[in-house]
Design an enzyme around this catalytic site. Structure first.
Site, PDB file in Angstrom:
ATOM      1  N   ASP A  95       0.859  -1.183   0.000  1.00 24.33           N
ATOM      2  CA  ASP A  95       0.000   0.000   0.000  1.00 24.33           C
ATOM      3  C   ASP A  95       0.897   1.236   0.000  1.00 24.33           C
ATOM      4  OD1 ASP A  95      -2.071   1.766   0.128  1.00 24.33           O
ATOM      5  OD2 ASP A  95      -2.887   1.075   2.021  1.00 24.33           O
ATOM      6  N   GLY A 131      10.940   1.396  -8.114  1.00 24.93           N
ATOM      7  CA  GLY A 131      11.586   2.704  -8.118  1.00 24.93           C
ATOM      8  C   GLY A 131      10.840   3.776  -7.346  1.00 24.93           C
ATOM      9  N   ASN A 158      16.413  -0.278  -5.984  1.00 25.62           N
ATOM     10  CA  ASN A 158      15.843   0.237  -7.231  1.00 25.62           C
ATOM     11  C   ASN A 158      15.931   1.751  -7.389  1.00 25.62           C
ATOM     12  OD1 ASN A 158      15.031  -2.412  -7.980  1.00 25.62           O
ATOM     13  ND2 ASN A 158      13.323  -2.223  -6.540  1.00 25.62           N
ATOM     14  N   THR A 159      16.549   2.439  -6.430  1.00 26.11           N
ATOM     15  CA  THR A 159      16.842   3.865  -6.547  1.00 26.11           C
ATOM     16  C   THR A 159      18.361   4.015  -6.600  1.00 26.11           C
ATOM     17  OG1 THR A 159      14.846   4.583  -5.384  1.00 26.11           O
ATOM     18  CG2 THR A 159      16.698   6.118  -5.425  1.00 26.11           C
ATOM     19  N   THR A 216      14.801  -7.785   6.673  1.00 24.49           N
ATOM     20  CA  THR A 216      15.569  -6.984   5.738  1.00 24.49           C
ATOM     21  C   THR A 216      14.684  -6.545   4.578  1.00 24.49           C
ATOM     22  OG1 THR A 216      16.183  -8.902   4.397  1.00 24.49           O
ATOM     23  CG2 THR A 216      17.686  -8.298   6.197  1.00 24.49           C
TER      24      THR A 216
END
Length: 365
Positions: A72, A121, A185-186, A254
């Protein structure tokens, strides 16, 4: 049975991200129908079990099982998820400015491995939109953690400004904040887990949290740090030491992994963070090492590969005070929350414990 027989086959014929949005939108709409949250609670709610109750971070948890961040992202379905058995939930990751995330496709199932790979991302609607949604909630049945991150365009040397903005914009609406520095992903985000960059970031975050607490005339709200499973032993030791010395209240261990060890599905070739059953053992190892490094004094929330009560219990015995699930919801459905919670009670009784808190870190004794 209902999910496995009817809903899952439909969802698994759909594009994964479209199925994701269908679930979020469906729960959002269901919560707006009078009486529907009660129906969801009767189907999926977890019975009250006093031996599973936990007090942590000055918050009350009916049992240890919560929803991890990422499902969410915009706090759209808090009332819905609050009705299907979770004792707490994480919303986000949210960034100061809305951003669309990475290009499609960016979410992949690996059914033979009971896993997911995502390279989303940090796609989200921004802090203002989340504040509006959380502020409009009619009721809050469970604690809501807000997972915060930096915008993709923000360089690491200015990352602390994004995290501070998230805290300022959402302080009134969060029960607890989670500093996400471990998404793969960043670009360069994981560099914030180490050395001076981590110290600077956590100093800025704790200063802002305390300032907001003083402004509200109340104790500062708790803050956790979410870490990656892919650090070396030396890196984990240094990161744990920095977090322990920073005034941060705990760790989530994690996030997803970049490892592809042991996978069998063709989608293993996709880039992004891997979640699900293949992460189970590594995340438990990290929890155990963190518990040892911090002497059991810094609360840990265990996340990664939890599908059964035994999976959750292993993380609790390794040192986790609470646990989170995500991928098992996709593969097993909402009934998995009740299954895990009831199973935990039976495992406690089998080991002679009267309360869940007695099992935390039991493997170290």
């Amino acid at each position: 049975m209902l999910y496995q027989s009817f809903a899952k086959p439909v969802f698994f014929r759909m594009d994964p991200e479209k199925a994701h949005h269908l679930v979020i939108d469906g729960l959002h709409q269901a919560a707006r129908v009078p009486g529907m949250t009660s129906v969801l609670g009767s189907m999926y709610g977890v019975p009250d079990m006093p031996e599973l109750r936990t007090e942590l971070f000055d918050l009350s948890f009916r049992h240890p099982v919560g929803l991890a961040a990422g499902l969410d992202k915009n706090a759209k379905s808090v009332e819905g998820f609050s009705s299907v058995g979770f004792s707490f939930m994480e919303v986000g990751t949210v960034t100061p400015k809305a951003q669309s995330g990475n290009e499609l496709p960016r979410l992949f199932r690996l059914p033979s491995d009971e896993a997911l790979i995502n390279r989303m991302g940090f796609n989200n609607d921004g802090t203002a939109a989340m504040a509006a949604k959380l502020g409009a909630l009619r009721q809050r049945k469970i604690p809501v953690f807000v997972n915060i991150g930096k915008n993709k365009a923000t360089p690491n040397e200015l990352a602390h400004e994004d995290y501070i903005t998230c805290i300022r914009d959402l302080y009134a609406h969060a029960d607890l904040f989670v500093v996400n520095i471990s998404s793969p992903n960043t670009p360069d985000l994981r560099a914030l887990q180490h050395g001076d960059e981590l110290r600077v970031l956590l100093a800025a975050v704790t200063e802002e949290i305390r300032a907001q607490g003083r402004k509200a005339g109340a104790p500062a709200k708790p803050v956790l740090v979410k870490i990656a499973p892919d650090m070396t032993g030396e890196q984990l030791g240094l990161t744990a030491e920095t977090i322990a010395n920073s005034g941060i209240n705990g760790i989530i261990a994690t996030n997803t992994t970049l490892s592809r060890e042991g996978l069998t599905h063709v989608n293993e070739r996709e880039t992004g963070g891997l979640s699900g059953r293949p992460l189970r053992e590594r995340s438990t190892e990290v929890i155990s090492e963190l518990y040892r490094l911090t002497g059991g004094k810094l609360p840990i929330i265990g996340s990664g590969g939890i599908f059964t009560a035994e999976d959750a219990y292993a993380k609790i015995r390794a040192g986790a005070s609470l646990v989170e699930i995500y991928t098992s919801m996709i593969y097993r459905g909402p009934g998995v929350v009740k299954e895990i919670a009831i199973g935990l009670r039976e495992l406690l009784r089998k080991d002679g414990f009267t309360r869940i808190t007695e099992a935390i870190g039991a493997d170290h004794q």
